[in-house]
Design an enzyme around this catalytic site. Structure first.
Site, PDB file in Angstrom:
ATOM      1  N   GLY A  21     -15.707 -10.658  53.106  1.00  0.00           N
ATOM      2  CA  GLY A  21     -15.507  -9.280  53.727  1.00  0.00           C
ATOM      3  C   GLY A  21     -13.821  -8.345  54.862  1.00  0.00           C
ATOM      4  CG  LEU A  22     -11.945 -11.915  55.423  1.00  0.00           C
ATOM      5  CD1 LEU A  22     -10.639 -13.090  54.795  1.00  0.00           C
ATOM      6  CD2 LEU A  22     -12.509 -11.818  56.778  1.00  0.00           C
ATOM      7  N   PRO A  24      -9.695  -4.990  54.167  1.00  0.00           N
ATOM      8  CG  PRO A  24      -7.701  -3.954  56.459  1.00  0.00           C
ATOM      9  CD  PRO A  24      -8.494  -4.982  55.544  1.00  0.00           C
ATOM     10  CG  LEU A  27     -14.709   1.386  49.024  1.00  0.00           C
ATOM     11  CD1 LEU A  27     -15.149   2.619  47.697  1.00  0.00           C
ATOM     12  CD2 LEU A  27     -14.961   1.395  50.375  1.00  0.00           C
ATOM     13  CB  SER A  29     -13.116  -6.830  50.635  1.00  0.00           C
ATOM     14  OG  SER A  29     -13.550  -7.269  51.512  1.00  0.00           O
ATOM     15  CD  GLU A 176      -0.787  -4.797  51.193  1.00  0.00           C
ATOM     16  OE1 GLU A 176      -2.268  -4.585  51.019  1.00  0.00           O
ATOM     17  OE2 GLU A 176      -1.028  -4.367  52.407  1.00  0.00           O
ATOM     18  CG  HIS A 249      -3.595  -2.133  46.921  1.00  0.00           C
ATOM     19  ND1 HIS A 249      -4.521  -3.421  46.076  1.00  0.00           N
ATOM     20  CD2 HIS A 249      -2.384  -2.678  47.753  1.00  0.00           C
ATOM     21  CE1 HIS A 249      -4.341  -3.733  48.082  1.00  0.00           C
ATOM     22  NE2 HIS A 249      -2.741  -3.543  48.526  1.00  0.00           N
ATOM     23  CG  ASN A 364     -13.414 -10.606  47.396  1.00  0.00           C
ATOM     24  OD1 ASN A 364     -14.063 -10.242  48.059  1.00  0.00           O
ATOM     25  ND2 ASN A 364     -13.165 -12.593  47.592  1.00  0.00           N
ATOM     26  CB  CYS A 370      -5.728  -6.813  41.612  1.00  0.00           C
ATOM     27  SG  CYS A 370      -6.695  -5.286  42.071  1.00  0.00           S
TER      28      CYS A 370
HETATM   29  O1  SUG Z   1      -6.246  -7.238  49.702  1.00  0.00           O
HETATM   30  N1  SUG Z   1      -9.324  -8.545  48.651  1.00  0.00           N
HETATM   31  C1  SUG Z   1      -8.124  -8.598  48.436  1.00  0.00           C
HETATM   32  C2  SUG Z   1      -8.152  -7.657  46.664  1.00  0.00           C
HETATM   33  C3  SUG Z   1      -6.076  -6.988  46.398  1.00  0.00           C
HETATM   34  C4  SUG Z   1      -5.559  -6.329  45.176  1.00  0.00           C
HETATM   35  N2  SUG Z   1      -4.851  -5.902  44.254  1.00  0.00           N
HETATM   36  C5  SUG Z   1      -4.316  -4.997  43.778  1.00  0.00           C
HETATM   37  N3  SUG Z   1      -5.205  -3.765  43.569  1.00  0.00           N
HETATM   38  N4  SUG Z   1      -3.227  -4.927  43.230  1.00  0.00           N
HETATM   39  C6  SUG Z   1      -7.724  -7.190  48.971  1.00  0.00           C
HETATM   40  O2  SUG Z   1      -7.913  -5.962  49.505  1.00  0.00           O
HETATM   41  C7  SUG Z   1     -10.798  -9.399  49.471  1.00  0.00           C
HETATM   42  C8  SUG Z   1     -11.600 -10.462  50.571  1.00  0.00           C
HETATM   43  C9  SUG Z   1     -12.613 -10.571  51.067  1.00  0.00           C
HETATM   44  O3  SUG Z   1     -12.511 -10.062  51.595  1.00  0.00           O
HETATM   45  O4  SUG Z   1     -12.833 -12.345  51.558  1.00  0.00           O
HETATM   46  C10 SUG Z   1      -9.145  -9.236  49.673  1.00  0.00           C
HETATM   47  O5  SUG Z   1      -8.862  -9.890  50.306  1.00  0.00           O
END
Ligand code: SUG
Length: 448
Positions: A21-22, A24, A27, A29, A176, A249, A364, A370
């Protein structure tokens, strides 16, 4: 650039894959925080998706996971212990939230590894890579040093590749990577139009429910470093509405390849101006093909939960029209399934939709797009890539065995503080450096 292809390099899911859940504004995650993760299944799902593309004749490579938990980072933050396992145990016991950030397998989302410009667009004809600093989220901000190392080992030939360091790790340059970058062109090897999408201008105040993870200033810095032609470069602002709805993103609401841009009606702040700018930049090179998905057909909220746009748009060998490789969730969402059926039944540029099961990553917030970093390579560049970074049937077999030998089947919240995780994941990564030919000094633990 003769015989150029768009290769996909997929990030391998790491042995500590979990739901912290790290992230921001992401949704999925937030929703899955604390769920039981299946790291072995996760890495095998990713490998199966990559194998499907390799089997179809597409150029498919891999990027290695990073060393987690990040013990050097924890030691730098003052955690100590007689062994690295003891450092992890102590950190997780006394500061679990901080420790979780040092455990994430987030480097699997290779679209955030770097921004890549092919040699056809750059002033020195080399392919340029800028690793993303990912400063917006703590767990991701610790990726870029090792990402740079990985790219340097895979794209080592400095006559053909330029691997930069990340932009300064400062909120003004929040970057990013390729998740906010799209390249359109007539053919992969021809000069193209590079589209950079930012959520905010670093010199304005941003007040919203979720962060805007990419700044205009980061995009402009990458454009300068890569030696791009300003006349062929477009900067577009992502819509606040999309960010507030959970599109953290741009690649959650937009994807493009060749001349085709596939995007949601609410992807951009000023859509008409964005399309005009792309048309102008493409003048004399190619005619852009825009496929806009109306909110009335696919509401933004469905686009985000189904990840329709976080698909790989592929020029598939033997197919005259493009193929969209979407996540299974797109097939399971009524509006997006109906949209896909309409999309392919007409005679538009996208002729087929396939579905990939990458649920471990999806929970996640990471869909098929991704998980991959796209790199356009001409024949000579392709030959210069570290050969063991390519996914062949044989390497797929070796990696399947490797995953079965080294990955846990499950990682539940109660398992995360286990000191054994340190040695287990190091054993896995040590074995991987052999399989992928990364050298025996690739990971920090191999050097200490
Ligand atoms: O940065 N999730 C990533 C997902 C990245 C998706 N990438 C693209 N859209 N290109 C992020 O939000 C969740 C990790 C956690 O909550 O344990 C996380 O980092």
């Amino acid at each position: 650039m003769s015989g150029a292809v768009e290769a996909n390099f997929d990030g391998l899911v790491g042995p500590t894959h979990n739901y912290g859940g790290l992230a921001p504004g992401n949704l999925a995650s937030a929703k899955n925080r604390g769920a039981v993760a299946h790291p072995r299944h996760g890495v095998l799902e990713g490998l199966a998706k990559a194998r499907m593309l390799a089997d179809a004749g597409l150029a498919q490579g891999l990027l290695p996971p990073q060393e987690r938990p990040d013990i050097p980072a924890l030691r730098a933050l003052g955690f100590a212990g007689r062994s690295d396992g003891a450092v992890w145990e102590a950190a997780y016991r006394s500061a679990p939230e901080l420790a979780l950030n040092m455990l994430s397998a987030s480097s699997m989302w290779a679209a955030n590894a770097a921004t890549v410009s092919p040699g056809a667009d750059t002033s020195d004809a080399r392919a340029h890579f800028t690793p993303a600093n990912l400063v917006t989220a703590l767990h991701r901000s610790i990726e870029h040093v090792q990402t740079q190392k990985a790219l340097s080992r895979i794209f080592a030939d400095e006559a053909r590749f330029a691997v930069h360091g990340a932009l300064p790790s400062q909120a003004h340059f929040a970057d990013e990577g390729a998740a906010n970058h799209v390249r359109l062109c007539a053919q992969h090897g021809a000069p193209g139009v590079e589209i950079f999408v930012h959520g905010r201008d670093a010199f304005e105040t941003w007040q919203a429910k979720y962060p805007a993870r990419q700044t205009l200033q980061a995009c402009e810095a990458v454009e300068r470093r890569h030696g791009l032609d300003p006349a062929r470069t477009v900067h577009i602002r992502q819509s606040r509405k999309a960010i507030e709805a959970g599109a953290f993103h741009n690649d959650v609401v937009c994807v493009g390849t060749g001349p085709v841009l596939f995007y949601h009606e609410h992807a951009f702040e000023d859509c008409a101006a964005a399309l005009d700018a792309i048309r102008r930049a493409a003048e004399g090179l190619f005619e852009p093909v825009f496929v806009e998905v109306p909110d009335a057909e696919v509401p933004l909220s469905d686009a985000i939960t189904s990840y329709l746009f976080n698909s790989q748009l592929l020029i598939w060998p033997g197919e005259s029209r493009q193929v969209l490789l979407a996540p299974k969730e797109t097939e399971e969402t009524a509006s997006t399934l109906a949209y896909c059926q309409r999309l392919t039944s007409g005679n538009g540029p996208i002729g087929a939709v396939q579905f990939a099961d990458v649920r471990q990553s999806m929970r996640n917030g990471g869909g098929p797009a991704c998980l991959r970093l796209r790199v356009v390579l001409d024949e000579a560049q392709r030959a210069a890539v570290n050969p063991r970074a390519w996914l062949t049937a044989e390497r797929h077999g070796a990696l399947t065995q490797w995953a079965n030998a080294h990955y846990r089947e499950t990682l539940a919240p109660d398992d995360l503080g286990d000191p054994a995780l340190v040695d287990e994941s190091r054993a896995a990564l040590d074995a991987l450096t052999q399989i992928m030919g990364l050298g025996s000094d690739f990971y920090p633990f191999q050097r200490s």
